[in-house]
Design a protein around this motif. Structure first.
Motif, short mmCIF file in Angstrom:
data_model
loop_
_atom_site.label_atom_id
_atom_site.label_comp_id
_atom_site.label_asym_id
_atom_site.label_seq_id
_atom_site.Cartn_x
_atom_site.Cartn_y
_atom_site.Cartn_z
N UNK A 9 0.84 -1.20 0.00
CA UNK A 9 0.00 0.00 0.00
C UNK A 9 0.87 1.25 0.00
N UNK A 10 1.87 1.28 0.86
CA UNK A 10 2.75 2.45 0.94
C UNK A 10 3.50 2.67 -0.36
N UNK A 11 4.01 1.59 -0.94
CA UNK A 11 4.76 1.70 -2.21
C UNK A 11 3.85 2.20 -3.33
N UNK A 12 2.64 1.66 -3.41
CA UNK A 12 1.72 2.02 -4.49
C UNK A 12 1.35 3.50 -4.42
N UNK A 13 1.11 3.99 -3.23
CA UNK A 13 0.73 5.41 -3.08
C UNK A 13 1.84 6.34 -3.55
N UNK A 14 3.06 5.89 -3.51
CA UNK A 14 4.19 6.73 -3.95
C UNK A 14 4.58 6.49 -5.40
N UNK A 15 4.29 5.30 -5.93
CA UNK A 15 4.89 4.91 -7.20
C UNK A 15 3.92 4.52 -8.31
N UNK A 16 2.63 4.49 -8.05
CA UNK A 16 1.68 4.05 -9.08
C UNK A 16 1.71 4.98 -10.28
N UNK A 17 1.68 4.39 -11.46
CA UNK A 17 1.62 5.20 -12.68
C UNK A 17 0.26 5.90 -12.78
N UNK A 18 0.28 7.05 -13.40
CA UNK A 18 -0.97 7.79 -13.64
C UNK A 18 -1.59 7.26 -14.92
N UNK A 19 -2.53 6.34 -14.78
CA UNK A 19 -3.18 5.71 -15.92
C UNK A 19 -4.66 6.10 -15.95
N UNK A 20 -5.23 6.24 -17.13
CA UNK A 20 -6.61 6.77 -17.22
C UNK A 20 -7.61 6.03 -16.36
N UNK A 21 -7.55 4.71 -16.35
CA UNK A 21 -8.55 3.93 -15.63
C UNK A 21 -8.37 3.97 -14.11
N UNK A 171 -10.36 -4.41 4.97
CA UNK A 171 -10.90 -3.14 4.50
C UNK A 171 -10.98 -3.13 2.98
N UNK A 172 -12.15 -2.75 2.44
CA UNK A 172 -12.35 -2.83 1.00
C UNK A 172 -11.42 -1.89 0.23
N UNK A 173 -11.27 -0.68 0.72
CA UNK A 173 -10.40 0.28 0.02
C UNK A 173 -8.95 -0.19 0.02
N UNK A 174 -8.49 -0.69 1.16
CA UNK A 174 -7.12 -1.20 1.24
C UNK A 174 -6.95 -2.43 0.35
N UNK A 175 -7.98 -3.28 0.32
CA UNK A 175 -7.90 -4.48 -0.51
C UNK A 175 -7.79 -4.12 -1.99
N UNK A 176 -8.53 -3.10 -2.41
CA UNK A 176 -8.44 -2.65 -3.80
C UNK A 176 -7.04 -2.16 -4.13
N UNK A 177 -6.43 -1.43 -3.19
CA UNK A 177 -5.07 -0.93 -3.42
C UNK A 177 -4.08 -2.08 -3.50
N UNK A 178 -4.22 -3.07 -2.64
CA UNK A 178 -3.31 -4.21 -2.67
C UNK A 178 -3.43 -4.97 -3.99
N UNK A 179 -4.66 -5.16 -4.47
CA UNK A 179 -4.83 -5.79 -5.78
C UNK A 179 -4.09 -5.02 -6.86
N UNK A 180 -4.30 -3.70 -6.89
CA UNK A 180 -3.65 -2.88 -7.91
C UNK A 180 -2.14 -2.84 -7.71
N UNK A 181 -1.70 -2.80 -6.46
CA UNK A 181 -0.28 -2.70 -6.17
C UNK A 181 0.47 -3.95 -6.58
N UNK A 182 -0.11 -5.12 -6.36
CA UNK A 182 0.56 -6.36 -6.75
C UNK A 182 0.75 -6.42 -8.27
N UNK A 183 -0.27 -5.99 -9.00
CA UNK A 183 -0.15 -5.96 -10.47
C UNK A 183 0.89 -4.94 -10.90
N UNK A 184 0.86 -3.77 -10.28
CA UNK A 184 1.80 -2.70 -10.63
C UNK A 184 3.24 -3.11 -10.32
#
Length: 288
Positions: A9-21, A171-184
Motif C-alpha cells: 500500500x505504501x509503495x503504491x501510493x508513492x509509485x503508481x503510474x498515472x493511468x486513465x482507468x 478493508x475494502x479500500x485497502x484491498x483494492x489498493x493491494x490488488x492494484x499494487x501487486x499488479x503494478x
C-alpha cells in the motif's frame, strides 16, 4: 493483515503510474473497456485506442447500437480482434439485461461475453470498490516469488484466487489498493526477466530472494513468430477490410498478392468462422 499489505500500500501510493482507468470518475464502462484492451496488450498501446473508443462510444448502449464491424474496425491494430466482437456482444448484453449499466455482481459480469475470472473481479473491485482477489500474470509472478520462492509462476489455476485472498486486508479500500499494487509491482519492478529487487518494497520478506534466487522453469506459453504466420495473414486481411469499410471487397482480389495462397485462404476461412468477416456473393466485408 498479511505482511505483504502494508508495504504494498505504501509503495503504491508513492509509485503508481498515472493511468486513465485509475483516475476518479473513470466509470465502470471505461474500466470494462480498458480491461478488454489490456488483455495481452501493453499499456502504452492501449491508452490512445481506449481514449478514441470511449470518445466514440461513451457507454454500453452507444456501442450496442453500432454494427459489430464498426467495433472490429475501431479495434485497429490492438491484436486479438475477437476481443472487439466479444466487447460488442457484452455491450449488447449490458444494454438488454442491465439497462445499460455495467453490473457490479461478479456472477453477472462472468455471464457477459468475453469476461473471465480476472476481468469480472477487476471491474467489481476497481469500478465499484468491492473486495475480491484480482489476479493477473504480474500478480501471479509476485506471489510465486514472495510466498513460494519460485522465479516463475505455474500455469493459471483457481488456487491463485485463494492465494491472493489470503493477502488482502479486510478493508475494502485497502484491498483494492493491494490488488492494484501487486499488479503494478509485477509490471514495473518484479518483472519476468529483469526484476529490480533493490526497488522492491517486499524484498525483505521475499522468499525467492532469501533463498538465493533459485531458478524455476518458465511455463508461460510462448507466442509463435508473427511474421509470415497465419496470424499475420489474418491481420493483413482485416487491415484491407478496415480500410475499405463500410464497402466490401471482391473475394478473389482480397490479399491476392500474399505469397502463400493456401495460407491466405485459410486466414479468410478462419476469420469467417470467428465472425470477424462476412462473405456474401463472393464479396468480403466486416460484420454488419
Amino acid at each position: 493483515m498479511s505482511a505483504l499489505a502494508p508495504p504494498l500500500i505504501a509503495w503504491y501510493r508513492e509509485n503508481a503510474r498515472d493511468l486513465p482507468w485509475r483516475r476518479d470518475g473513470f466509470g465502470a464502462w471505461g474500466i470494462l473497456v480498458s480491461e478488454f484492451m489490456l488483455q495481452q496488450t501493453p499499456v502504452a498501446r492501449v491508452i490512445p485506442h481506449l481514449e478514441a473508443w470511449l470518445s466514440r462510444w461513451p457507454d454500453a448502449a452507444a456501442l450496442a447500437a453500432a454494427a459489430p464491424g464498426d467495433a472490429v474496425a475501431q479495434w485497429a491494430n490492438l491484436g486479438y480482434p475477437r476481443r472487439a466482437l466479444w466487447l460488442h456482444r457484452a455491450a449488447v448484453q449490458v444494454r438488454d439485461r442491465h439497462d445499460g449499466v455495467v453490473p457490479r455482481d461478479v456472477d453477472a459480469l462472468l455471464a457477459l461475453s468475453g469476461i473471465g475470472d480476472y476481468t469480472a473481479r477487476a471491474v467489481a473491485v476497481f469500478a465499484y470498490g468491492d473486495r475480491h482477489p484480482v489476479v493477473d500474470t504480474n500478480t501471479r509472478r509476485v506471489l510465486a516469488r514472495v510466498l513460494e520462492g519460485r522465479a516463475q509462476p505455474g500455469p493459471p489455476a483457481k488456487e491463485d484466487l485463494v492465494r491472493m485472498e489470503g493477502v488482502l486486508p479486510e478493508d475494502r479500500a485497502d484491498a483494492a489498493i493491494v490488488n492494484a499494487a501487486a499488479m503494478e509491482l509485477g509490471a514495473t519492478v518484479c518483472t519476468a526477466r529483469s526484476p529490480r529487487c533493490d526497488a522492491c518494497p517486499l524484498a525483505e520478506i521475499c522468499r525467492w530472494r532469501a533463498e538465493g534466487f533459485p531458478a524455476s522453469p518458465d511455463l508461460r506459453r510462448r507466442q509463435a513468430r508473427y511474421e509470415g504466420s497465419d496470424r499475420h495473414a489474418r491481420g493483413a486481411v482485416l487491415g484491407i477490410l478496415r480500410g475499405a469499410a463500410p464497402d466490401d471487397v471482391d473475394l478473389a482480389a482480397l490479399l491476392a498478392e500474399w505469397p502463400d495462397a493456401r495460407q491466405r485462404d485459410r486466414a479468410i476461412d478462419s476469420l469467417v468462422a470467428d465472425g470477424l468477416v462476412e462473405v456474401v456473393a463472393d464479396r468480403a466485408r466486416l460484420p454488419r
